[in-house]
Motif scaffolding. Structure first.
Motif: not given
Lengths: 118, 655
Positions: A4, A7, A36-37, A40-41, A47, A50, B69, B139-140, B148-151, B166, B212, B652, B654
């Motif tokens: 990502s 950041n 991005q939100q 995720i949401e 998905r 996975e 989610l 909320p996320t 950032a909702p990132g990794r 990060a 996570v 597969y 998902a």
């Protein structure tokens, strides 16, 4: 292993000690964090994660990387090994070893999502 | 790694605070109501925030968020709010007790916009929370600094700060070289700290939890730290959140299975050490008694039982009498109307009279499979199944000889209907296993325009004889292998009648071509050995069929790509779009393996059906009550009437 890049940008502002409010962001950044939100949401991120996991297991990538990690940990010793050092050591090569087909497949799907949500 | 359990002193201190004796152990409460009550009581009476409150609250929030989610259906709304209310009170109680302001700016805002780094650093409790705002939607979580909702997002274990761990790319790009050891040592001073680490140093909050993966990171140890007791708390919260989130949906909650006393007794009393090699096991092989010309049914049933997908589905109790909607609705008016499914009144009406018999073909299949895998070796008498067939497919009733293929289709249809099947987008087990899509292209010979239709199919019926007026190579006229039959199946054919062309607006000569648009997981190839023209007769010609079949040459996509004489004219740009969209579907392997062959011996009027099935890696001949082991060569030398192939590599999904 989805990198990502978001950041990176606002770090300068944060480092300077200034508050990062809604007004302090460029349009592009706002759009980016909004997508991005949504990514995720909507569950799409999960998905795709996975899917990526399944594909990487399928093509043997995971087993390879796992073997490399094991070898590295044995090399430096369990006491000296940390997750961050391990990632730093293994990441560049492992990232490059992801088959192009998988990258393209995921990129297509992510692009589809972005184009549907802008 | 570096710091194993007990190695990190910060974690030890944190745990000490966490496991302080408290008046009411809230962690062990199971009902949502009492949890809320306890949390409120705790927050109100002590008036202070403890590490345990924050940690459990944070875990609840994270787990509830994650569970929410996964819910995208309509049921999600109510479940999400209940999950939110589970997550909210402790967070709110913990953080608002020392905060003087009212909860006007919710957690939602504080997470999305993020408090300024400096303010958050001054005091963790300056983050204001409003239960109502949180309850509306979970909320996320996002980095409190960069949003950032990132990794690599980490939640501080000492306050409500979220930060990403990060690396800051613009400065760290030179740090990934061979001098890795040096960079990790000097990174604390030379490189700008990540947001999470900056917070940890500024506030002296050394521990943070990965959002996570639920792993705890210690900024002093510079590594993740591991502890069984902490893992237990996290696991407990995960179960609680899933329980709350899925309470409103059909999905079974995640629960560890612990045998009840009675079950434990039964297990220990009846368990036998499994000493046989699974390859040698004959469990699942059982003969079927002939009930008077019912070999047509027996051989199809054997092919179902040895179909790995159907077997796994039913043995995994995916459809049982206890959960079957038809059995549950026994004697009641049809309840399907709400779901938009047409109720099958004649079935229900019929069953009122027949009392104890099963109403559902899928339930019959379930019982049959369980009988086959019960360990019993005596032949089974499928009278109950036969009775159900007679009721659901009237044309097969009686002790007449019947066509196995007809029975196959009728059974699939009945099982599909009884699994709440709808015509479109059906996800019943039958459709998931047997349904493929056939594309039919009509090309006008005058203007070259192509009109395509796509239809679902359960089996591929292959002609063995040429029709009047057909032209082609000798193989095409008189195929002698399955591959030749399939090639003939997809061969463009000039229609004898003129068809109305949508482009020319007149009747024109047309070329028709069938191709496979999407492949089913199990392909049933039906060799049309019985001809019913002016005179009915059976074709006994030998058709060679492979043990491993490649279906890719018969796919619509691969034919379009070949770009040979088919289609006759290059497709217009409008036609090209679906082809491009479709091609990724066929990127996968289209290799299939033979697992069952149904044979017919005798003439069209009277004869006998037998079935070869693959059991583990061996082949067996099922001749009603008799089962004999055979070589694959014998199977391949047989005539073949219905050939069942299963896909080697499943894709597969998902979802």
């Amino acid at each position: 292993m989805l990198r990502s890049s978001t950041n990176a940008q606002p770090a300068a502002a944060a480092a300077a000690g200034s508050a990062v409010g809604a007004g302090g962001q460029s349009k592009e950044d706002q759009l980016r964090s909004r997508i991005q939100q949504a990514f995720i949401e909507s569950g799409e991120a999960k998905r795709i994660e996975e899917l990526l996991r399944a594909r990487l297991i399928d093509c043997g990538w995971r087993d390879n990387v796992k073997a490399q990690c094991k070898a590295w940990i044995q090399h430096v010793g369990v006491e000296a090994a940390t997750v961050d050092r391990l990632v730093e050591e293994i990441f560049p090569e492992a990232r490059g070893a992801v088959p192009d087909v998988i990258q393209i497949e995921l990129l297509t799907q992510i692009r589809d999502f972005v184009s549907k949500n802008t | 790694m570096a710091a194993a359990a007990g190695g990190c002193e910060h974690l030890a201190v944190f745990k000490q605070a966490l496991f302080q004796p408290r008046p009411q152990p809230t962690l062990r409460n199971h009902s949502q109501h009492s949890q809320q009550h306890d949390q409120q009581a705790d927050g109100g009476s002590t008036g202070e925030t403890t590490g345990r409150d924050l940690f459990t609250a944070m875990q609840r929030y994270l787990q509830a968020w994650r569970a929410s989610l996964q819910l995208t259906s309509k049921h999600a709304a109510s479940a999400t709010s209940s999950a939110a209310s589970l997550a909210t009170p402790p967070v709110a109680a913990a953080a608002t007790t020392t905060s003087g302001t009212s909860g006007t700016s919710g957690r939602q805002r504080s997470l999305r916009s993020g408090p300024p780094a400096t303010a958050s650093a001054a005091s963790p409790t300056e983050v204001q929370l409003s239960p109502a705002a949180v309850a509306s939607k979970i909320p996320t979580p996002a980095c409190s600094v960069c949003r950032a909702p990132g990794r690599k997002l980490h939640a501080c274990l000492s306050c409500t700060f979220f930060g990403c761990r990060a690396k800051l790319n613009h400065n760290a790009s030179n740090g990934t070289t061979a001098t890795m050891m040096d960079t990790s040592m000097t990174s604390t001073t030379a490189l700008p700290l990540s947001h999470a680490e900056a917070h940890a140093r500024q506030c002296g909050h050394p521990l943070a939890c990965d959002v996570v993966h639920d792993q705890i990171y210690c900024f002093e140890c510079q590594d993740y730290v591991y502890d069984h007791e902490m893992d237990d708390i996290i696991e407990h919260q995960r179960v609680e959140a899933e329980r709350a989130a899925y309470a409103e949906t059909n999905r079974l909650p995640y629960l560890p299975w612990v045998p009840k006393a009675e079950e434990a007794r039964l297990i220990s009393a009846h368990s036998v050490a499994n000493v046989t090699d699974p390859e040698d096991s004959t469990l699942g092989l059982r003969g079927l008694n002939n009930l008077g010309n019912t070999c047509f049914m027996n051989c199809i049933l054997q092919s179902f039982i040895h179909n790995p997908l159907l077997r796994n589905y039913f043995l995994a109790d995916q459809h049982t009498e206890e959960t079957c909607h038809i059995q549950l609705g026994k004697g009641l008016p049809p309840v399907d109307t709400a779901k938009g499914v047409q109720p099958h009144n004649h079935h229900h009406h019929h069953h009122h009279q027949s009392g104890s018999d099963s109403l559902c073909m899928a339930c019959e299949m379930d019982q049959l499979l369980h009988r086959f895998f019960s360990g019993e070796t005596q032949p089974h008498t499928p009278y109950q199944f036969l009775h159900s067939v007679w009721k659901h497919a009237k044309h097969l009733a009686g002790y007449e000889q019947q066509d196995a293929h007809e029975f196959f289709i009728a059974t699939l249809d009945a099982m599909h209907t009884h699994c709440r099947g709808t015509l479109l987008n059906c996800h019943c087990i039958i459709h998931r296993v047997f349904t493929g899509a056939l594309q039919s292209d009509l090309t006008c010979l005058r203007c070259g325009s192509v009109s395509s239709t796509v239809d679902p199919f359960w089996d591929i019926s292959l002609d063995l004889r040429h029709h009047k007026g057909a032209t082609g190579t000798p193989e095409e006229l008189q195929p002698n292998s399955l591959e030749q039959c399939l090639h003939r199946f997809i061969r463009p054919e000039r229609l004898t009648e003129q068809i109305s062309c949508g482009n020319c607006k007149t009747h024109q000569d047309c070329i028709k071509q069938l191709t496979i648009k999407s492949l089913p997981v199990v392909v049933c190839c039906h060799l049309k050995r019985f001809e019913h023209a002016t005179r009915s007769f059976k074709i006994d010609s030998y058709i060679e069929f492979p043990a491993h079949l490649d279906m890719s040459p018969y796919l619509s996509a691969s034919l379009q790509r070949q770009n040979g004489n088919i289609p006759v004219v290059p497709p217009s740009p409008r036609e090209e779009a679906p082809i491009l969209n479709a091609s990724p579907d066929f990127g996968g392997n289209a290799m299939y393996s033979l697992f069952a062959v149904v044979n017919h011996r005798g003439s069209i009027d009277h004869g006998h059906y037998t079935c070869y099935v693959r059991h583990n890696s061996r082949w067996f001949l099922c001749d009603d009550a008799w089962i004999t082991q055979v070589d694959i060569e014998e199977v391949r030398e047989s005539q073949g009437y219905l050939l069942f192939y299963i896909k080697d590599e499943m894709e597969y999904s998902a979802n």
